[in-house]
Design an enzyme around this catalytic site. Structure first.
Site: not given
Length: 572
Positions: A75, A78-79, A116, A355, A397
């Protein structure tokens, strides 16, 4: 209304939400960027303090430790480490406690249309795991330890001092055509001879090397693992190997060396995800010299963020500066390294979450994806300013992107997308093609989302794009190729995984087109799990025919691969 009727209505609502989310995932519509960002974090095994929140559901220490491990394995990408959110939503107690355990269990089990993952119905988590995680995210987030100068120096090792290294090249390799290939799950890289297609050596590195970068001289190869271990590899040695190493934090993604004239290879820099900081090191030994935190306020909202991770870094060719991109705050730092005792930082805001990115063909402009803003930020490295912010497709990306001359728009830079099937072309020449400069001038249609890398070469008439995170195996196991002189005719598909002729049932995801020095071959990784067979596939750029398949049991989970010459000179 009775309590029993309220309970039935709540159960019905949760069931309906679960079915809708499950149906969404059954259609393969879960966002592929989630799968990419949610890779295992090296912080899974780092000791952290358990903070007791009296309002949170009860957990034993053993349950908390198990849940913490799952969180950092599944997790955190992402979080965020502190659960403040990035690609995924924030999961801090002020939000999760109000939702409650049952509500959270549904979302963790079945996922959501917003991206999710459906952790339970996909088989990745058990029902007990889901219950554990629903309770865990209601606790105060545990904070990993900091990692400062003293910690770095404990890991710093000069294997061969600079004055003991070769004074000239001691091997017969054409080192300008060597490929540095990440063997992700093995914690190694393979150095592969681009001329003979033979493996020169396998070198132990950090876990899941994210990127390989070259010194300005082309002698030293720098690689950094996700566990923040940096290896400095001397390609002049009889058998190239590590001459210095260091850990710069607990989790990381980026490394670079100084490129500006007069400062070539004087310094190296590494940026970390945790702690959120970068460190400037001696270019010969990797001795840590200067650490700078990137904690600060987000562009636009000005909200303080405790975890702004350092994403990509490039060395400027126009000034003695490193270009440091800070993910969560949406800021790019122009770090003047001419005097480390009076370090100067020019802070330029654009959009979160910054990114990957690369330079245009002139190397004056740096193009970086603000992926969750669906934008490309363009920075003028000569004048140290923001040149433009360009709207593109969903979740750009680019890797380093791709530069080529368009028949109508002149020099352009291209990016693919994780979240949709398009490829965006952005004009990069403000002198001869001013009307197209730093605008999205065209969109190409690809086979689907899930793209990670796009590539061309000055001597090639082709543009290549992968899609390893597309849910359709036919797409993820192939690449598409465009004729630059006739982009309107669409793409040709190359069945790279099929050409690899791997008989087992591995994923065989095809990732990262990379040209050789001459620009007449394109190399691809065929990436399967560590207990499955993987390979490298070489394609003739002129004919688009298979040229060579490299198979070796040592090629464990090959992913990124970087040609020495093209990496040294920013050719892409």
């Amino acid at each position: 209304m009775t309590t029993r009727k309220l309970a039935r209505l709540a159960a019905l609502a949760l069931s309906t939400l679960a079915l809708a989310a499950a149906a969404q995932h059954k259609e393969g519509a879960s966002a592929p960027e989630v799968n990419y960002q949610a890779g295992t974090s090296p912080l899974a095994d780092v000791a952290m303090y358990q903070s007791s929140n009296p309002k949170a559901p009860k957990m034993t220490q053993a349950e908390f430790d198990r849940a913490r491990q799952i969180y950092f394995e599944r997790c955190a990408g992402c979080h965020g480490v502190l659960r403040k959110g990035a690609t995924g939503k924030p999961l801090t107690p002020d939000i999760t406690l109000a939702k409650g355990t049952d509500y959270l269990k549904v979302f963790i089990a079945y996922g959501s249309p917003a991206g999710m993952p459906n952790w339970q119905t996909s088989g990745e988590m058990t029902e007990a795991d889901v219950d554990l995680m629903a309770r865990y995210v209601q606790q105060d987030p545990p904070v990993p330890p900091e990692f400062g100068l003293a910690d770095m120096k404990k890991t710093w090792k000069v294997v061969i001092p600079a004055d003991k290294r070769p004074k000239k090249k001691m091997n017969n390799y054409n080192i300008t055509n060597i490929f540095s290939t990440t063997l992700r799950d093995a914690g190694e890289i393979a150095l592969i001879d681009g001329d003979t297609k033979e493996i020169i050596s396998i070198i132990k590195t950090g876990y899941a090397v994210h990127i390989s970068r070259m010194s300005a001289s082309g002698r030293y190869l720098f690689v950094i693992g996700r566990d923040a271990k940096v290896n400095m590899i001397d390609l002049w040695m009889e058998k190239p190997d590590t001459v210095a190493e260091i850990r710069t934090g607990l989790e990381a993604r980026s490394v670079e060396s100084s490129k500006f004239k007069g400062f070539e290879d004087k310094y190296a820099i590494a940026g970390t995800y945790w702690p959120p900081q970068f460190v400037i090191m001696d270019g010969d030994t990797l001795e840590p010299l200067k650490i700078v935190s990137t904690r600060g306020n987000v562009v636009g909202t000005q909200e303080y963020h405790p975890e702004p991770r350092v994403a990509s870094i490039v060395g400027s060719h126009f000034k003695p500066e490193f270009v440091v991109n800070v993910k969560e705050t949406g800021k790019t730092l122009m770090v003047d390294y001419s005097d480390l005792n009076a370090l100067k930082l020019t802070e330029i805001g654009s959009a979160p979450f910054l990114h990957d990115g690369g330079l245009d063909a002139t190397k004056r402009y740096f193009m970086v994806a603000a992926n969750n803003s669906n934008k490309i930020s363009v920075f003028d490295l000569k004048d140290s300013k923001l040149a433009a912010v360009v709207d593109v497709g969903k979740i750009p990306h680019p890797g380093r992107g791709a530069n080529f001359n368009h028949p109508k728009y002149g020099p352009v830079w291209a990016t693919g997308h994780l979240g949709d099937e398009t490829i965006s072309l952005i004009g990069t020449d403000p002198k001869k093609y001013k009307q197209y400069a730093f605008k999205e001038v065209a969109k190409l249609k690809g086979p689907g989302g899930g793209a990670l890398f796009i590539k061309s070469h000055p001597k090639s008439n082709h543009l290549y794009s992968d899609a390893p995170l597309n849910p359709d195996p036919k797409v993820s196991q192939s690449v598409v190729v465009y004729d630059i002189k006739n982009l309107d005719k669409g793409y040709v598909t190359l069945p790279i995984a099929e050409w690899a002729d791997i008989k087992d049932d591995g994923a065989k995801r095809v990732v990262q087109p990379e040209f050789n020095k001459a620009g007449d071959e394109v190399w691809f990784s065929v990436w399967s799990a560590k207990d499955k067979i993987s390979a490298m596939v070489v394609v003739d750029d002129k004919t688009l025919k298979l040229k060579k398949v490299i198979k070796d049991p040592r090629l464990i989970t090959p992913t990124g691969h970087f040609n020495v010459n093209n990496t040294q000179h920013d050719v892409y």
